[in-house]
Design a protein around this motif. Structure first.
Motif, short mmCIF file in Angstrom:
data_model
loop_
_atom_site.label_atom_id
_atom_site.label_comp_id
_atom_site.label_asym_id
_atom_site.label_seq_id
_atom_site.Cartn_x
_atom_site.Cartn_y
_atom_site.Cartn_z
N ASN A 167 0.77 -1.04 0.09
CA ASN A 167 0.00 0.02 -0.06
C ASN A 167 0.99 1.36 -0.07
N HIS A 196 0.27 -3.49 -6.06
CA HIS A 196 0.45 -2.23 -5.17
C HIS A 196 -1.02 -1.70 -5.36
N ASN A 197 -1.59 -1.15 -4.24
CA ASN A 197 -2.62 -0.45 -4.02
C ASN A 197 -2.02 1.15 -3.69
N TYR A 221 -2.57 5.37 -3.33
CA TYR A 221 -3.28 6.50 -2.97
C TYR A 221 -2.61 7.85 -3.17
N GLY A 278 -5.16 5.04 -8.92
CA GLY A 278 -5.43 4.86 -7.58
C GLY A 278 -6.52 5.79 -6.76
N THR A 279 -6.43 5.83 -5.36
CA THR A 279 -7.39 6.67 -4.70
C THR A 279 -6.88 8.12 -4.36
N ASN A 323 -4.63 2.80 7.26
CA ASN A 323 -4.77 2.02 6.07
C ASN A 323 -3.58 1.24 5.66
N ASN A 324 -2.82 0.78 6.78
CA ASN A 324 -1.80 0.10 6.60
C ASN A 324 -0.77 0.34 5.35
N ILE A 325 -0.51 1.83 5.26
CA ILE A 325 0.36 2.11 4.22
C ILE A 325 1.85 1.70 4.48
N ASP A 326 2.44 1.03 3.64
CA ASP A 326 3.85 0.56 3.65
C ASP A 326 4.92 1.30 3.30
N THR A 371 5.36 5.87 1.98
CA THR A 371 5.03 7.18 1.42
C THR A 371 5.98 7.70 0.74
#
Length: 422
Positions: A2, A25-26, A28, A40-41, A58-61, A63
């Motif tokens: 993420n 990957h997801n 944002y 993405g979002t 949101n468990n962002i791995d 940034t």
């Protein structure tokens, strides 16, 4: 993973586009633009503490910070306080871009080659230094962030004095100009060199050339950048080695000694004068539009480059670069860079040519999605990127793609990469 990407321009879109090609990957974007929602979002959380909480929830791995302002404002420090993995320099290290005076003094202190200069808040000192200079043009810079526009290349001492006074009076760039850097003009050719750093280790990406002025033949006012290409044939192994030995290594050691280890992208503005690299400036993030042409040249997973950089593991990374060239042509709105333009709907022809389809793409920047349609709303609207086995092939594909894009008042330079092709 993420992954959260901060920013809204073509640089951030191109990073997102490269990540989507890994299909694992997801994404944002904060805030993103009208086209990043296809990748993405988009979210809109401008408070960095709240954004860090969003990242945890949101468990962002990972940034990735695109623009300079959040870095200078300390977004990395806030995220690290929350034990989040974030790629970019701390506020202390971001002063290399946040203050031109700080940057020039670091160069001087650690013997990195740069132009003779003075930094001052005194009108008298500024005028006396200008009078003492042997040659024109003279470069006058506002100390703070000016979105790449706080540099005046004065053709005479009188023009330099007026520029310095306007900055120190606050009439040119407000508070960003109340401290000025005045320096000698270097006559050579300019390069953009990017080093991905983890505080100690680094990886150097192919050198690029940007085209700052709005008009063909480098005419008209400076912009954020009207196009770029990479790698440039104007760099050889000897120049790369000089940049590593005389610039990158002493800077990383120096920033460690300053208690502000540099992590993230060190953007090195280089002027090559008679084969010698002289440093014009540092920025602390990818250039735009250089990022748009470097992303497609990476053969290694882009996520690894950012993640290993953010977790101090670059020494474990074997980075692979494609044996290709990339050219990016910025399409800007009608009144850029003088004033804002009316929103204009973007129409993109269906691309039927397989060669163009497979070797070109658009990185969107100043666009908004309005009732399901994409509109040009910013100064620099998008970048048409072409890749190829030669600069000429890449450039031809980029311009062919430009011909497929339509919006009222669109404009672009017709000579991107001319330095390499003349």
């Amino acid at each position: 993973m993420n992954i959260l990407i901060l920013g809204s321009g073509g640089r951030e879109y191109s990073i997102g586009l490269a990540l989507t090609k890994e299909k694992s990957h997801n994404l944002y974007f904060m805030p993103g633009n009208g086209a990043t929602s296809d990748l993405g979002t988009n979210i809109n959380i401008t408070d960095y503490e709240k954004l860090a909480l969003f990242a945890k929830e949101n468990n962002i791995d990972l940034t990735i910070v695109g623009p300079e302002a959040p870095l200078v404002d300390g977004v990395v420090d806030i995220f690290r306080k929350h034990n989040l993995v974030i790629f970019g320099p701390t506020a202390a290290a971001a002063k290399l871009e946040g203050s031109k005076a700080y940057m020039k003094n670091i160069l001087k202190k650690y013997n990195v080659p740069t132009a003779a200069f003075i930094e001052t808040t005194s009108k008298e000192e500024a005028l006396n230094f200008i009078d003492s200079m042997q040659n024109t043009p003279i470069v006058v810079k506002a100390d703070g962030l000016c979105a790449g526009k706080g540099v005046i290349i004065a053709q005479s001492k009188e023009e330099a004095k007026q520029a310095a006074l306007d900055m120190l009076n606050g009439s040119s760039f407000g508070d960003a100009g109340t401290n000025v850097v005045i320096e000698e003009f270097l006559d050579g050719y300019e390069l953009s060199v990017f080093a991905i750093c983890d505080g100690k280790n680094y990886k150097v990406l192919p050198a690029a050339q940007d085209h700052k002025r709005v008009g063909d033949g480098d005419t008209g006012p400076n912009t954020g950048g009207m196009g770029a290409y990479a790698p440039t044939p104007l760099v050889n192994d000897e120049i790369y080695k000089k940049i590593e030995d005389r610039v990158i290594k002493p800077t990383l050691k120096g920033m460690q000694a300053e208690g502000a280890p540099f992590e993230g992208v060190l953007f090195i503005g280089v002027m090559v004068v008679k084969g010698e690299p002289i440093i014009l400036e540092y920025n602390v993030r990818f250039g735009d539009p250089e990022c748009e042409i470097l992303m497609p040249l990476l053969e290694s997973p882009v996520s690894e480059l950012f993640y290993y950089g953010a977790t101090k593991q670059l020494d474990k990374l074997d980075i692979k670069i494609k044996n290709e060239f990339a050219v990016g042509v910025v399409m800007a709105s009608e009144n850029y860079p003088y004033s804002s333009s009316k929103a204009a709907e973007i129409i993109i022809d269906k691309i039927v040519d397989e060669d163009l389809k497979n070797n070109s793409h658009i990185s969107f920047a100043g666009v908004e999605l309005i009732d399901g349609k994409l509109f040009a709303t910013g100064g620099r609207v998008l970048v048409c990127v072409g890749t190829g086995n030669s600069i000429k092939e890449a450039r031809n594909r980029a311009y062919a793609l430009c011909g497929q894009v339509h919006f009222a008042g669109k404009k672009c330079r017709t000579d991107i990469a001319y330095q390499a092709l003349k």
